[in-house]
Design a protein around this motif. Structure first.
Motif, PDB file in Angstrom:
ATOM      1  N   THR A 283       0.821  -1.217   0.000  1.00  0.00           N
ATOM      2  CA  THR A 283       0.000   0.000   0.000  1.00  0.00           C
ATOM      3  C   THR A 283       0.854   1.266   0.000  1.00  0.00           C
ATOM      4  O   THR A 283       0.331   2.349  -0.274  1.00  0.00           O
ATOM      5  N   ALA A 284       2.144   1.142   0.313  1.00  0.00           N
ATOM      6  CA  ALA A 284       3.122   2.225   0.103  1.00  0.00           C
ATOM      7  C   ALA A 284       2.737   3.557   0.738  1.00  0.00           C
ATOM      8  O   ALA A 284       3.058   4.612   0.195  1.00  0.00           O
ATOM      9  N   GLY A 285       2.008   3.529   1.842  1.00  0.00           N
ATOM     10  CA  GLY A 285       1.660   4.788   2.520  1.00  0.00           C
ATOM     11  C   GLY A 285       0.198   5.157   2.378  1.00  0.00           C
ATOM     12  O   GLY A 285      -0.257   6.132   2.983  1.00  0.00           O
ATOM     13  N   GLU A 286      -0.550   4.399   1.588  1.00  0.00           N
ATOM     14  CA  GLU A 286      -1.949   4.769   1.340  1.00  0.00           C
ATOM     15  C   GLU A 286      -2.823   4.619   2.590  1.00  0.00           C
ATOM     16  O   GLU A 286      -3.748   5.405   2.800  1.00  0.00           O
ATOM     17  N   PHE A 287      -2.519   3.643   3.441  1.00  0.00           N
ATOM     18  CA  PHE A 287      -3.295   3.512   4.679  1.00  0.00           C
ATOM     19  C   PHE A 287      -3.076   4.738   5.563  1.00  0.00           C
ATOM     20  O   PHE A 287      -4.029   5.352   6.047  1.00  0.00           O
ATOM     21  N   GLN A 288      -1.820   5.123   5.746  1.00  0.00           N
ATOM     22  CA  GLN A 288      -1.520   6.264   6.613  1.00  0.00           C
ATOM     23  C   GLN A 288      -2.047   7.556   5.996  1.00  0.00           C
ATOM     24  O   GLN A 288      -2.547   8.445   6.690  1.00  0.00           O
ATOM     25  N   SER A 289      -1.928   7.668   4.677  1.00  0.00           N
ATOM     26  CA  SER A 289      -2.443   8.855   3.995  1.00  0.00           C
ATOM     27  C   SER A 289      -3.952   8.964   4.165  1.00  0.00           C
ATOM     28  O   SER A 289      -4.500  10.069   4.306  1.00  0.00           O
ATOM     29  N   THR A 290      -4.629   7.815   4.174  1.00  0.00           N
ATOM     30  CA  THR A 290      -6.083   7.813   4.365  1.00  0.00           C
ATOM     31  C   THR A 290      -6.439   8.265   5.782  1.00  0.00           C
ATOM     32  O   THR A 290      -7.384   9.035   5.981  1.00  0.00           O
ATOM     33  N   LEU A 291      -5.661   7.810   6.764  1.00  0.00           N
ATOM     34  CA  LEU A 291      -5.850   8.336   8.124  1.00  0.00           C
ATOM     35  C   LEU A 291      -5.631   9.850   8.123  1.00  0.00           C
ATOM     36  O   LEU A 291      -6.376  10.605   8.754  1.00  0.00           O
ATOM     37  N   GLY A 292      -4.595  10.283   7.398  1.00  0.00           N
ATOM     38  CA  GLY A 292      -4.215  11.698   7.378  1.00  0.00           C
ATOM     39  C   GLY A 292      -5.263  12.605   6.757  1.00  0.00           C
ATOM     40  O   GLY A 292      -5.216  13.825   6.947  1.00  0.00           O
ATOM     41  N   ASP A 293      -6.202  12.023   6.026  1.00  0.00           N
ATOM     42  CA  ASP A 293      -7.294  12.820   5.445  1.00  0.00           C
ATOM     43  C   ASP A 293      -8.247  13.365   6.509  1.00  0.00           C
ATOM     44  O   ASP A 293      -9.005  14.296   6.236  1.00  0.00           O
ATOM     45  N   VAL A 294      -8.257  12.738   7.690  1.00  0.00           N
ATOM     46  CA  VAL A 294      -9.261  13.092   8.694  1.00  0.00           C
ATOM     47  C   VAL A 294      -8.712  14.178   9.620  1.00  0.00           C
ATOM     48  O   VAL A 294      -7.688  13.958  10.279  1.00  0.00           O
ATOM     49  N   PRO A 295      -9.348  15.344   9.690  1.00  0.00           N
ATOM     50  CA  PRO A 295      -8.873  16.387  10.591  1.00  0.00           C
ATOM     51  C   PRO A 295      -8.834  15.881  12.035  1.00  0.00           C
ATOM     52  O   PRO A 295      -9.723  15.133  12.444  1.00  0.00           O
ATOM     53  N   GLY A 296      -7.803  16.255  12.769  1.00  0.00           N
ATOM     54  CA  GLY A 296      -7.684  15.854  14.165  1.00  0.00           C
ATOM     55  C   GLY A 296      -6.951  14.548  14.373  1.00  0.00           C
ATOM     56  O   GLY A 296      -6.710  14.130  15.509  1.00  0.00           O
ATOM     57  N   VAL A 297      -6.525  13.902  13.276  1.00  0.00           N
ATOM     58  CA  VAL A 297      -5.887  12.585  13.384  1.00  0.00           C
ATOM     59  C   VAL A 297      -4.563  12.650  14.143  1.00  0.00           C
ATOM     60  O   VAL A 297      -4.112  11.649  14.712  1.00  0.00           O
ATOM     61  N   SER A 298      -3.941  13.820  14.184  1.00  0.00           N
ATOM     62  CA  SER A 298      -2.625  13.918  14.839  1.00  0.00           C
ATOM     63  C   SER A 298      -2.703  13.507  16.312  1.00  0.00           C
ATOM     64  O   SER A 298      -1.699  13.106  16.888  1.00  0.00           O
ATOM     65  N   ALA A 299      -3.876  13.573  16.918  1.00  0.00           N
ATOM     66  CA  ALA A 299      -4.011  13.183  18.324  1.00  0.00           C
ATOM     67  C   ALA A 299      -3.730  11.704  18.555  1.00  0.00           C
ATOM     68  O   ALA A 299      -3.331  11.308  19.652  1.00  0.00           O
ATOM     69  N   ILE A 300      -3.918  10.868  17.516  1.00  0.00           N
ATOM     70  CA  ILE A 300      -3.779   9.415  17.743  1.00  0.00           C
ATOM     71  C   ILE A 300      -2.843   8.741  16.743  1.00  0.00           C
ATOM     72  O   ILE A 300      -2.664   7.530  16.767  1.00  0.00           O
ATOM     73  N   PHE A 301      -2.238   9.535  15.860  1.00  0.00           N
ATOM     74  CA  PHE A 301      -1.378   8.952  14.824  1.00  0.00           C
ATOM     75  C   PHE A 301      -0.046   9.692  14.777  1.00  0.00           C
ATOM     76  O   PHE A 301       0.048  10.777  14.215  1.00  0.00           O
ATOM     77  N   PRO A 302       1.001   9.109  15.376  1.00  0.00           N
ATOM     78  CA  PRO A 302       2.301   9.809  15.387  1.00  0.00           C
ATOM     79  C   PRO A 302       3.034   9.718  14.052  1.00  0.00           C
ATOM     80  O   PRO A 302       3.862  10.584  13.742  1.00  0.00           O
ATOM     81  N   GLY A 303       2.734   8.677  13.272  1.00  0.00           N
ATOM     82  CA  GLY A 303       3.471   8.439  12.029  1.00  0.00           C
ATOM     83  C   GLY A 303       3.671   6.953  11.855  1.00  0.00           C
ATOM     84  O   GLY A 303       3.037   6.164  12.576  1.00  0.00           O
TER      85      GLY A 303
END
Lengths: 416, 416
Positions: A283-303
């Motif tokens: 998926t080459a980053g597509e899962f994380q990028s999909t999480l990154g689409d959601v505003p406020g995701v930084s609270a639960i997704f460090p990278g």
């Protein structure tokens, strides 16, 4: 009460511009309980426009026309409609004053064709254009279909429709009943299977109505109930949704037009203060990028990690070279290692991993579409599931991402 | 030769989905020299569809219908067309084998309605669906209009139209002159600026014709030349393209309908054996995922980092906490550190980094749309550029990814 929608314009006929007005009007009419059976699209040509208008008048009660109200030679919608109705064009004084003011302010010369924009068919109510120059019109016919004229640019049409047109339509065609609707969103079940499971409900639908719609990776159902008041409509929906949930509730991830599986999962993680990371191969980053689409995701997704090559799985995550060599890179063991090691590296509650064959070519003798999804959870042994997908490279990757999101959704749901 | 386009589907009639197929088909037909006078749109209703089809057949030579080829009860386009033509539906064996294979691979049950997708009206040429299940059809009528059936999802319709339908249409309605066309793709220049730079060419266009088209993040120009043979047409195109390149060649990244900036960059990196990685903050993996869309990318892309939180930038990349604290996370210094450190960790030729404010909220006092793109190259000091973008979160992230790709494109071009 039956309406139809006509879009006028050579640029949309030739496909240079996509007509979004008709869909906008249709949605608003559906909301207001006015049924639409046809859309048509015709170029800036008086003969063909007349033919289309005549047919529309013969089969519908209301004809809504967008486009062709502007000042250029191409714009002939209102002239054509006035001729068909056998009325003259008359001037809207407020609109004319606005046009004169605009030209005075910008220092441009007011040419005769610009005056055209203030004209409307006699006997109509004129509709104010707050974001442009051309007035619209609503003509209620004593004998035959009513006609509504709207400007072509969506930035003019949309506010005019909502502020000027819709209140007049509601007044003219007031219905007794009240319409309420809800959209149900499903993942993990195909449209044909969903329709089979709900076959009797769909076959016997009257109120609420049930409309299935398949998108690339998910299926939605739109339920619409008609009742004497909103509360009664909502009760009809609640009852039908309870029946649907009994049968296919396992696949129901959320509600609403403006919703996604990623939004549901991210917002649930935020609500529970649970963090997540991932190690992605195919998926080459597509899962994380999909999480990154959601505003406020930084609270639960460090990278997280994109570990496309085997060396990166070893170098970034520490997946033992032996595991990859002996079990294969597309394997349960590698998926578990990737998930658990990414989770440990960033000390999160969840770690997802994706390793598989995106295609078009096979890998390690496994065909395109063979995918392992790994899941690590704090305090538990990592797990992995094998999925087999078909389709293009892009579809395989997208479905893999959705499968990962859905796995988290199910775990969170079952933990409740 | 006169064609018309009919879109079928209740979800588009109700405006839940905007019909983009008709515009796509219209553009392609215009290209091929086939005139279109009408588009219509009708719901999944056999009676109304029949009425629309009958009218279309009476006034046009070719009727192209999209939608309603799927497996559900709603999908009744081909049954309706077959009835109108007075022919039976017959099975496409290859399509049927594909459907059976798909269900076997994914372990799902093949329900009878799924077999429907392999059927087409007898006497037609069936059109292969490379990205879905439902076959299309081209029916050449001995007496009356020809009919073409295409699937509704754009991801199926577009490749089917280009690969299967268009060659047959060109053969069926061959014109005396030979039409050749080429699409030029631009990034980094807006449509209005492009049209201004080429104003005189567009105003005076005759042969080749020049059609600009703006998408979310790029602009294309389609040039179409008409000549007595292919070579003469190509020469006309070459001359016009040379003129266009003189003016705006800096922004021209490639050619062709089926091309992307990512494809151009990845294929150039593959050709030169140059490797790439990235460290992504606001884009959260979207840059790497975009690389991952291109088949063969594994040769030059080992993987990389998603460093959304500041701690991840430190923990995964070793970006000094001091840099972030003193310079800010959205800063030239942080962007350079991220790019260079990711490049070193995976020992690649290029390292890209993205750090900025995706929005909707500001960050460190910087407004949404403030983005630093960092670039590290083996043997050179890292660099970074500041871009300021407007629009939604998704648009800001997408444009950031394109800016990174375009930076690599320009470096590779200038190294030639």
């Amino acid at each position: 009460m039956q309406a139809e929608i006509i879009a006028v314009g050579t640029e949309i006929l030739l496909g240079q511009v996509v007509d979004t007005n008709s869909a906008f009007i249709a949605r608003e009419l559906a909301e207001a309980g006015i049924e639409v059976y046809y859309h048509s699209l015709v170029g800036d040509n008086a003969d063909r426009l007349t033919a289309v208008l005549e047919r529309a008048r013969s089969r519908s009660d209301l004809v809504i026309i967008s486009g062709g109200l502007g000042p250029t030679k191409d714009d002939l919608t209102k002239q054509t409609v006035a001729q068909l109705l056998g009325v003259k064009l008359v001037e809207d004084e407020v609109a004319m004053a606005k046009i004169q003011h605009h030209f005075a302010v910008t220092g441009r010369k007011l040419t005769p064709n610009n005056r055209l924009q203030a004209l409307y068919p006699a006997g109509s109510q004129s509709l104010k254009n707050t974001t442009g120059m051309a007035v619209g019109a609503f003509y209620q016919s004593p004998n035959g279909a009513d006609m509504m004229l709207l400007p072509g640019p969506p930035s003019e049409l949309e506010p005019m429709f909502l502020k000027e047109a819709l209140p007049r339509l509601k007044q003219a065609y007031q219905r007794q009943e009240y319409l309420v609707s809800r959209v149900l969103r499903f993942f993990g079940i195909g449209e044909s299977q969903l329709v089979t499971e709900l076959g009797d409900l769909i076959a016997n639908q009257t109120n609420p109505t049930i409309a299935p719609y398949a998108k690339e990776t998910e299926v939605t159902l739109r339920l619409t109930a008609s009742a004497e008041n909103e509360a009664a409509g909502e009760r009809l929906l609640d009852d039908m949704i309870a029946t649907i949930k009994d049968r296919v509730g396992d696949y129901l991830y959320g509600y609403g037009d403006d919703n996604t599986l990623a939004q549901v999962v991210v917002n649930e993680l935020i609500a529970r203060h649970l963090t997540i990371t991932a190690a992605e191969s195919l998926t080459a980053g597509e899962f994380q990028s999909t999480l990154g689409d959601v505003p406020g995701v930084s609270a639960i997704f460090p990278g997280g990690f994109v570990t496309y090559a085997n060396e990166a799985k070893h170098a970034l995550l520490g997946v033992p070279e032996k595991t990859i060599a002996e079990q294969g890179v597309v394997s349960e063991a590698t998926a578990k290692e990737m998930a658990e090691r990414s989770r440990q590296k960033l000390d999160t509650d969840f770690g997802l991993s994706f390793t598989g064959v995106a295609g078009p070519d096979a890998l390690e003798g496994q065909p395109a579409g063979t995918v392992w999804v790994g899941l690590a959870q704090r305090g538990q042994a990592p797990r992995a599931q094998l999925i087999r997908l078909a389709g293009t490279r892009a579809k395989i990757r997208e479905r893999t991402v959705m499968t990962g999101l859905d796995w988290i959704r199910r775990i969170l749901r079952d933990k409740k």
